[in-house]
Design an enzyme around this catalytic site. Structure first.
Site, PDB file in Angstrom:
ATOM      1  N   HIS A  46       7.966  -0.887   2.541  1.00  0.00           N
ATOM      2  CA  HIS A  46       7.342  -2.191   2.755  1.00  0.00           C
ATOM      3  C   HIS A  46       8.396  -3.281   2.533  1.00  0.00           C
ATOM      4  O   HIS A  46       9.399  -3.060   1.839  1.00  0.00           O
ATOM      5  CB  HIS A  46       6.193  -2.408   1.776  1.00  0.00           C
ATOM      6  CG  HIS A  46       4.987  -1.573   2.074  1.00  0.00           C
ATOM      7  ND1 HIS A  46       3.755  -1.828   1.514  1.00  0.00           N
ATOM      8  CD2 HIS A  46       4.810  -0.491   2.866  1.00  0.00           C
ATOM      9  CE1 HIS A  46       2.877  -0.950   1.943  1.00  0.00           C
ATOM     10  NE2 HIS A  46       3.499  -0.110   2.773  1.00  0.00           N
ATOM     11  N   GLU A  48       8.479  -5.931   0.667  1.00  0.00           N
ATOM     12  CA  GLU A  48       8.750  -6.291  -0.725  1.00  0.00           C
ATOM     13  C   GLU A  48       9.646  -5.258  -1.396  1.00  0.00           C
ATOM     14  O   GLU A  48      10.578  -5.608  -2.129  1.00  0.00           O
ATOM     15  CB  GLU A  48       7.435  -6.420  -1.514  1.00  0.00           C
ATOM     16  CG  GLU A  48       6.494  -7.484  -0.985  1.00  0.00           C
ATOM     17  CD  GLU A  48       5.470  -6.973   0.023  1.00  0.00           C
ATOM     18  OE1 GLU A  48       4.374  -7.540   0.079  1.00  0.00           O
ATOM     19  OE2 GLU A  48       5.764  -5.991   0.759  1.00  0.00           O
ATOM     20  N   CYS A  76       0.424  -5.439  -1.566  1.00  0.00           N
ATOM     21  CA  CYS A  76      -0.500  -4.322  -1.800  1.00  0.00           C
ATOM     22  C   CYS A  76      -0.291  -3.805  -3.230  1.00  0.00           C
ATOM     23  O   CYS A  76       0.591  -4.281  -3.958  1.00  0.00           O
ATOM     24  CB  CYS A  76      -0.236  -3.216  -0.784  1.00  0.00           C
ATOM     25  SG  CYS A  76       1.337  -2.353  -1.039  1.00  0.00           S
ATOM     26  N   CYS A  79       3.344  -2.498  -3.883  1.00  0.00           N
ATOM     27  CA  CYS A  79       4.328  -3.570  -3.994  1.00  0.00           C
ATOM     28  C   CYS A  79       4.106  -4.403  -5.252  1.00  0.00           C
ATOM     29  O   CYS A  79       5.066  -4.812  -5.908  1.00  0.00           O
ATOM     30  CB  CYS A  79       4.307  -4.433  -2.742  1.00  0.00           C
ATOM     31  SG  CYS A  79       4.883  -3.523  -1.281  1.00  0.00           S
TER      32      CYS A  79
END
Length: 142
Positions: A46, A48, A76, A79
């Protein structure tokens, strides 16, 4: 946040969900990330997480206590957990994520009373632009 949006654009151009993130230390960007799940065949890639990885490598430390992370969407649970483990000082994000947001939308991972790290959080920064990029991406895939 403008730089995070540019990172999201890179994800979009690669056919990934357009999410971008940057880690800032003082007045410099030390980590940039965009979704790379498909390109890397990695469910943890992801925006992040990739930005945190780059930032940690840049300063030579897994703790980013004096850093801020700017993301185009509410993180999420994965993260948010990574932000906590990195001890990021401040999170700034754009659009809320009503399906998977772990700051306040679906669950509250950050600043949970049972955890030992308090993080400053500000949401809604350039939220319209962030949301529009995501909405257009998903519209085009239907």
């Amino acid at each position: 946040m403008e730089e995070a949006l540019r990172c999201a654009q890179r994800a979009l151009e690669a056919g990934e969900v357009p999410v971008g993130a940057v880690v800032v230390f003082g007045d410099r960007v030390i980590g940039r990330g965009w979704n790379r799940n498909i390109a890397d065949s990695d469910p943890t890639a992801h925006a992040e997480v990739t930005a945190l990885r780059e930032a940690g490598a840049a300063i030579g430390n897994h703790r980013l206590a004096e850093c801020e992370l700017f993301a185009t969407i509410e993180p999420c649970a994965m993260c948010a957990g990574a932000l906590i483990h990195a001890r990021v000082k401040r999170l700034v994000y754009g659009a809320d994520d009503p399906k998977a947001g772990a700051v306040h939308s679906v669950m509250q991972v950050l600043n949970h009373p049972r955890l030992n790290h308090v993080m400053e959080v500000r949401g809604g920064v350039l939220a319209g632009r962030s949301a529009e990029m995501l909405q257009e991406f998903f519209r085009s895939r239907r």
